[in-house]
Motif scaffolding. Sequence first.
Motif, PDB file in Angstrom:
ATOM      1  N   MET A   1     -21.050 -28.529  15.335  1.00 37.49           N
ATOM      2  CA  MET A   1     -19.966 -27.704  16.588  1.00 37.49           C
ATOM      3  C   MET A   1     -20.881 -26.770  17.645  1.00 37.49           C
ATOM      4  N   ASP A   2     -20.262 -27.093  18.807  1.00 36.89           N
ATOM      5  CA  ASP A   2     -21.078 -26.500  19.633  1.00 36.89           C
ATOM      6  C   ASP A   2     -19.815 -24.941  20.252  1.00 36.89           C
ATOM      7  N   PHE A   3     -21.020 -24.154  19.714  1.00 41.60           N
ATOM      8  CA  PHE A   3     -19.988 -22.972  19.786  1.00 41.60           C
ATOM      9  C   PHE A   3     -20.611 -21.975  20.496  1.00 41.60           C
ATOM     10  N   GLY A   4     -20.939 -22.382  21.965  1.00 40.91           N
ATOM     11  CA  GLY A   4     -20.902 -21.691  23.137  1.00 40.91           C
ATOM     12  C   GLY A   4     -19.486 -21.080  23.727  1.00 40.91           C
ATOM     13  N   PHE A   5     -19.545 -19.505  24.237  1.00 44.23           N
ATOM     14  CA  PHE A   5     -18.520 -19.132  25.301  1.00 44.23           C
ATOM     15  C   PHE A   5     -18.714 -19.530  26.735  1.00 44.23           C
ATOM     16  N   GLY A   6     -17.468 -20.138  27.211  1.00 43.38           N
ATOM     17  CA  GLY A   6     -16.954 -19.888  28.484  1.00 43.38           C
ATOM     18  C   GLY A   6     -17.251 -18.741  29.263  1.00 43.38           C
ATOM     19  N   ARG A   7     -16.292 -19.198  30.738  1.00 47.32           N
ATOM     20  CA  ARG A   7     -15.910 -17.809  31.418  1.00 47.32           C
ATOM     21  C   ARG A   7     -14.193 -17.736  31.440  1.00 47.32           C
ATOM     22  N   ALA A   8     -13.589 -18.925  29.968  1.00 50.41           N
ATOM     23  CA  ALA A   8     -12.586 -18.086  30.146  1.00 50.41           C
ATOM     24  C   ALA A   8     -12.874 -17.577  28.889  1.00 50.41           C
ATOM     25  N   ASP A  10     -15.000 -15.287  28.438  1.00 46.84           N
ATOM     26  CA  ASP A  10     -15.248 -14.411  28.375  1.00 46.84           C
ATOM     27  C   ASP A  10     -14.685 -13.388  29.093  1.00 46.84           C
ATOM     28  N   ARG A  11     -13.554 -13.628  29.850  1.00 46.08           N
ATOM     29  CA  ARG A  11     -12.006 -12.951  30.309  1.00 46.08           C
ATOM     30  C   ARG A  11     -11.341 -12.631  29.374  1.00 46.08           C
ATOM     31  N   PHE A  12     -11.305 -13.152  28.436  1.00 44.07           N
ATOM     32  CA  PHE A  12     -10.203 -13.101  26.910  1.00 44.07           C
ATOM     33  C   PHE A  12     -11.036 -11.882  26.164  1.00 44.07           C
ATOM     34  N   ARG A  13     -12.424 -12.027  26.337  1.00 41.33           N
ATOM     35  CA  ARG A  13     -12.864 -10.746  26.029  1.00 41.33           C
ATOM     36  C   ARG A  13     -13.145  -9.392  26.206  1.00 41.33           C
ATOM     37  N   ALA A  14     -12.961  -9.439  28.211  1.00 45.73           N
ATOM     38  CA  ALA A  14     -12.802  -8.229  28.278  1.00 45.73           C
ATOM     39  C   ALA A  14     -11.291  -7.490  28.478  1.00 45.73           C
ATOM     40  N   GLU A  15     -10.603  -8.900  28.081  1.00 47.39           N
ATOM     41  CA  GLU A  15      -9.337  -8.545  28.362  1.00 47.39           C
ATOM     42  C   GLU A  15      -8.364  -7.735  26.936  1.00 47.39           C
ATOM     43  N   ALA A  16      -9.633  -8.722  25.330  1.00 50.29           N
ATOM     44  CA  ALA A  16      -9.980  -7.508  24.230  1.00 50.29           C
ATOM     45  C   ALA A  16     -10.539  -6.261  24.590  1.00 50.29           C
ATOM     46  N   ARG A  17     -11.516  -6.298  25.107  1.00 44.69           N
ATOM     47  CA  ARG A  17     -11.782  -5.371  24.917  1.00 44.69           C
ATOM     48  C   ARG A  17     -11.037  -4.143  25.767  1.00 44.69           C
ATOM     49  N   GLY A  63      -4.660 -17.486  15.470  1.00 42.71           N
ATOM     50  CA  GLY A  63      -5.570 -18.131  14.179  1.00 42.71           C
ATOM     51  C   GLY A  63      -4.202 -19.279  14.139  1.00 42.71           C
ATOM     52  N   TRP A  64      -2.846 -18.988  13.970  1.00 43.96           N
ATOM     53  CA  TRP A  64      -1.774 -19.982  13.191  1.00 43.96           C
ATOM     54  C   TRP A  64      -1.734 -21.167  14.527  1.00 43.96           C
ATOM     55  N   ASP A  65      -1.933 -22.077  13.354  1.00 39.21           N
ATOM     56  CA  ASP A  65      -2.228 -23.877  13.665  1.00 39.21           C
ATOM     57  C   ASP A  65      -0.321 -24.012  13.893  1.00 39.21           C
ATOM     58  N   CYS A  66       0.471 -23.709  15.394  1.00 37.71           N
ATOM     59  CA  CYS A  66       1.763 -24.528  15.170  1.00 37.71           C
ATOM     60  C   CYS A  66       1.469 -23.643  17.009  1.00 37.71           C
ATOM     61  N   PRO A  67       2.958 -24.119  17.561  1.00 42.80           N
ATOM     62  CA  PRO A  67       2.941 -24.098  19.525  1.00 42.80           C
ATOM     63  C   PRO A  67       3.533 -22.803  19.809  1.00 42.80           C
ATOM     64  N   ALA A  68       2.370 -22.747  20.309  1.00 43.00           N
ATOM     65  CA  ALA A  68       2.942 -21.381  21.665  1.00 43.00           C
ATOM     66  C   ALA A  68       3.940 -20.417  21.317  1.00 43.00           C
ATOM     67  N   GLY A  69       4.453 -19.329  20.670  1.00 46.80           N
ATOM     68  CA  GLY A  69       5.126 -18.775  20.817  1.00 46.80           C
ATOM     69  C   GLY A  69       6.173 -19.277  19.733  1.00 46.80           C
ATOM     70  N   CYS A  70       5.842 -19.492  19.109  1.00 49.87           N
ATOM     71  CA  CYS A  70       7.207 -20.073  17.970  1.00 49.87           C
ATOM     72  C   CYS A  70       7.769 -19.377  17.308  1.00 49.87           C
ATOM     73  N   TYR A  71       6.420 -18.012  16.777  1.00 51.72           N
ATOM     74  CA  TYR A  71       7.107 -17.706  15.218  1.00 51.72           C
ATOM     75  C   TYR A  71       6.334 -16.416  16.516  1.00 51.72           C
ATOM     76  N   GLY A  72       6.409 -16.034  17.513  1.00 50.56           N
ATOM     77  CA  GLY A  72       6.369 -14.559  17.854  1.00 50.56           C
ATOM     78  C   GLY A  72       4.649 -14.938  18.727  1.00 50.56           C
ATOM     79  N   ASN A  73       3.860 -15.005  17.676  1.00 46.44           N
ATOM     80  CA  ASN A  73       2.251 -15.053  17.991  1.00 46.44           C
ATOM     81  C   ASN A  73       1.656 -15.967  19.377  1.00 46.44           C
ATOM     82  N   ARG A  74       0.622 -15.772  19.605  1.00 46.44           N
ATOM     83  CA  ARG A  74      -0.383 -16.281  20.665  1.00 46.44           C
ATOM     84  C   ARG A  74      -1.177 -16.843  20.181  1.00 46.44           C
ATOM     85  N   SER A  77      -7.961 -21.009  21.726  1.00 44.65           N
ATOM     86  CA  SER A  77      -8.820 -21.530  20.930  1.00 44.65           C
ATOM     87  C   SER A  77      -9.615 -21.067  19.534  1.00 44.65           C
ATOM     88  N   LEU A  78     -10.306 -21.702  19.166  1.00 45.88           N
ATOM     89  CA  LEU A  78     -11.221 -21.202  17.919  1.00 45.88           C
ATOM     90  C   LEU A  78     -11.875 -20.304  18.377  1.00 45.88           C
TER      91      LEU A  78
END
Length: 396
Positions: A1-8, A10-17, A63-74, A77-78
Amino acid sequence: MDFGFGRADDRFRAEARDWLGCHLVGPYAEWAGRGGPGSEHEGAAVRRAWERELGAGGWIGLGWDCPAGCYGNRPVSLTRQVVWAEEYARARAPGRVGHIGENLLAPTLLAYGDEAQRRRFLPAIARGEELWCQGYSEPDAGSDLAGLRTAAVRDGAGYRVTGQKIWTSLAREADWCFVLARTDPAERRHRGLSFLLVPMDQPGRIEVRPIRQMSGTAEFNEVFFDGAVAGHVVGGEGAGWRVAMGLLAGERGVSTLVQQIGFAAELSDVIAAAVRGGTLRDPVLRDQLLTQWAELRVMRWNALRTLGAAGDAGAPSVAKLLWGGWHQRLGELAMRVRGAAAALGPVDWTAQAPYELDAFQRLFLFTRADTLYGGSDEIQRNIIAERVLGLPRVER
C-alpha cells in the motif's frame, strides 16, 4: 500500500496540531504524557473531561466505517487517521479513557450489531460521554479464551450474567462492559458463547476489585458478576466467538502507530540517560541501543504496510510479537544504562510509606507483562502457524 501523505493530509495535520495546542491547557496540560500503560487508573476525572473535550471537537470516531455524521463522528481517510494519531502522541496528550469504546466496541457494532444498537451506543461514544471496558479474560481462561466459565441465563428479553473477569482495564471508570459469556451450557469451547453489553452501574450485582501489581500500580481489575443484567446481545445468541474474534482482529491498527511514537520517546529517554551516565561508551550497550532504534523503524514500516491490508489474519499477531518483545528489551536496557543504581529507590529514612518507583523502574517492571497480556507470544505464534501457514491445529 502506498502510504504517502498529500497536501490535504498536511492541512489536516496543521488543523490537528492547532487544536491540540489550543486545548491542551490547564489540568489537561498537567496530565501530558500520563494515563497510558502502567498508569491507566490515574487521573480518571480529568481524563474523562478530556474525552468530552475530544468529542466536542469532533476527534472521536475518525476511523469508523460509516457515512459522515451518521453517528456523530467525522470519518476521514486512513492517512488522516494516522496523522491524528501521530499528532496526538507527539503532543503527549493524556492517555485515552475512551479508546476501548472508540477502537474496539464501535467497529464491532458497525460490523456485527443491529441499527438500534449502533444508534444507542455510537453517538454517546463519539461525544465522549460513555466509557467502556472489556470482559474477556478469566482466571482460568486468559490466552485460552474459549475455556471461559462466565455464564449468562435468559431472563425475559435479556440475560443474567454470573462469573468473574480479570485483567480488566478501566473497569472502575467504565459505564459499560462488553462481556463474552456462555449462554448455552450444553456446548463446549468456542460454541455456545454470546457477546453481551452490560451496564456497570449495578450495585450488589457487579463488584470491581483493583489488582495491585509489583510495580505498585493498580490499573487492572477483577470484575465479579452476580446476576448482573444484560439487555443487549451483539450478532445474535451463540455468535459470541465470531464477534469476539472479529473485534480482536481489528484491535491493532492505527493505535499501533500511536504506541510506537510513545516507544520512541521512551527510547530517547533511555539513550539520554546512557549519555549522561557515560554508559554509552560501552560498545555492547551502544550496539543494543542502536538495534532498538533500527527495530522500531522496522515496526513502523510494517505497521504502515499492513494498515490497509484487509483480511490479513496474521498481521495483528505479527505486530504483537514485534512490539511485545521490543518493549520488554527496552525495559531491560533502561536498567542496564543505570547500572547498580537502577535497583535503588530515593533514600528517605523518615518516609512512612514505600518509596515511589521512578519512570525507568516502572518501565522495567511493567514490560515484564508485555509478552503475556493481549495474547501471549505462544498464542500469537499458534495463530500465525494455523491461520497463515496452514499448519495443523494444536489439540486443546
